[in-house]
Enzyme design. Structure first.
Site, short mmCIF file in Angstrom:
data_model
loop_
_atom_site.label_atom_id
_atom_site.label_comp_id
_atom_site.label_asym_id
_atom_site.label_seq_id
_atom_site.Cartn_x
_atom_site.Cartn_y
_atom_site.Cartn_z
N ASP A 100 -11.19 1.14 -3.55
CA ASP A 100 -9.76 0.97 -3.29
C ASP A 100 -9.55 1.49 -1.88
OD1 ASP A 100 -7.11 0.41 -3.43
OD2 ASP A 100 -6.62 1.86 -4.99
N HIS A 132 3.63 -0.09 -2.60
CA HIS A 132 3.96 -1.51 -2.71
C HIS A 132 5.47 -1.79 -2.80
CE1 HIS A 132 -0.17 -2.50 -2.72
NE2 HIS A 132 -0.43 -2.31 -4.00
N TYR A 139 -5.77 -11.10 -7.62
CA TYR A 139 -7.05 -10.58 -8.10
C TYR A 139 -7.97 -11.78 -8.36
CZ TYR A 139 -4.83 -6.04 -9.05
OH TYR A 139 -4.15 -4.84 -8.95
N HIS A 164 -1.23 -9.92 -3.40
CA HIS A 164 -2.06 -9.03 -4.21
C HIS A 164 -2.79 -9.80 -5.31
CE1 HIS A 164 -3.36 -5.34 -6.10
NE2 HIS A 164 -2.65 -4.59 -5.26
N ASN A 210 0.83 -1.20 0.00
CA ASN A 210 0.00 0.00 0.00
C ASN A 210 0.88 1.26 0.00
OD1 ASN A 210 -2.47 1.63 0.18
ND2 ASN A 210 -3.40 -0.25 0.95
N ARG A 211 0.32 2.41 0.40
CA ARG A 211 0.98 3.69 0.18
C ARG A 211 1.60 4.28 1.45
NH1 ARG A 211 -3.32 3.00 -3.04
NH2 ARG A 211 -3.05 3.50 -5.26
N GLU A 213 -6.69 -7.57 -0.10
CA GLU A 213 -5.32 -7.56 0.40
C GLU A 213 -5.29 -7.47 1.93
OE1 GLU A 213 -3.26 -4.37 -1.91
OE2 GLU A 213 -5.21 -4.36 -2.93
#
Length: 315
Positions: free
Chosen positions: A231, A96, A168, A166, A70-71, A282
């Site tokens: 998100d 990430h 999908y 991560h 993440n950020r 996640e």
């Protein structure tokens, strides 16, 4: 084991198959990525399936993200009074793990068996701006209809660490996940501005973020809700161990996500090459934790062992 290609540096991209009578999983040493999760003849993962697609992927498909998933706002953090500057690879922010995170590294294969794969990685001091040398071990195990990921790590100097997978998910194998319904066991979430938490922890009740009862993903695009979809980080109930975090269903199959992580990032894949081709669930710590001291800490110190468990089970 099968060699499916090489990196630009000449490293071998290896593919391993784990299987039970009910489930077949394929994992590569490139990014420790899960490429296939095949149940009842359907591959339930969106993402690259060969080395060319894998090397071109920019969406972290199936990978282990780190050092920090993440950020981190502004690509900076302060630890023990010292400021560190990280790569900014998502606008002004760090995402990430930076320009070359764990998702784009070749992991070492420590053990490969019919139902178990153990991968290791060393992240040297200073990599992508992070302090300390970190040693990571990822153990994938299949049993029945489930895939279990156990993550462990240690460091020789204080650092940050927040790992996740991560993947999908698309339980139909093709098309979009608009008809999938998602339930998340979270009464709260962390509101964000431009994908960075404000620091607040807010109730989901009465908002479009409320997934405490199953919601069809294609019906949650109300104006002003989330830009195109979700998100967002959900605050999972505190617990002493692994518990169910989310249920994803397409009417035919149901995926259960279990974890001991404090948070679950729900990303509906709106910026995938096929928008909404899969949904990422996640399990991780909250985004931008270094700038919000009341969030669960992601500091790892010498002598400590980082541990995280994620389980995906399908019916």
């Amino acid at each position: 084991m099968k060699n499916i290609g090489t990196t630009a540096e000449g490293g071998s991209i290896l593919l391993y198959k784990l299987a039970t009578p009910e489930l077949e999983v394929e994992i590569t040493n490139y990014g420790a990525r899960v490429l296939r999760y095949v149940y009842a003849g359907t591959d339930c993962l969106y993402g690259p399936k060969d080395s060319a697609q894998l090397l071109a992927d920019t969406c972290y498909c199936g990978s282990i993200c780190g050092r920090v998933a993440n950020r981190i706002a502004g690509g900076k953090f302060t630890l023990d009074g010292r400021e560190y500057t990280l790569a900014t690879n998502n606008g002004p922010n760090h995402l990430h793990g930076g320009n070359v995170g764990f998702s784009d590294r070749l992991w070492n294969v420590e053990e490969a068996a019919e139902t178990r794969l153990v991968l290791t990685l060393e992240s040297p001091d200073g990599e992508e701006g992070y302090p300390g040398t970190v040693h990571v071990r990822a153990t994938y195990t299949v049993e029945g209809r489930s895939l279990r990921l156990e993550l462990e790590a240690a460091t020789d100097a204080p650092t940050l660490l927040n790992l996740t997978n991560h993947a999908y998910w698309n339980l139909g194998g093709t098309g979009t996940v608009d008809t999938h319904c998602l339930k998340v066991h979270a009464q709260e979430y962390t509101p964000m501005v431009s994908n960075i938490p404000t620091g607040a922890v807010a109730p989901v009740a009465g908002t479009l973020y409320d997934l405490t009862t199953p919601a069809c993903l294609g019906e949650r695009n109300a104006p002003g809700a989330v830009a195109g979809g979700y998100d967002d980080n959900y605050v999972l109930p505190p617990g002493g161990g692994v518990r169910e975090a989310a249920l994803l269903t397409n009417g035919r199959r149901t995926l259960r996500v279990l974890t001991d992580a404090p948070g679950l990032q729900v990303y509906t894949g709106d910026y995938l090459p096929l928008p909404r081709g899969g949904v990422a669930l996640e399990a991780q710590n909250y985004p931008d934790s270094p700038h919000h001291p009341h969030f669960p800490s992601i500091v790892l110190r010498p002598g400590e062992t980082y541990r995280r468990t994620i389980i995906w089970e399908i019916d």
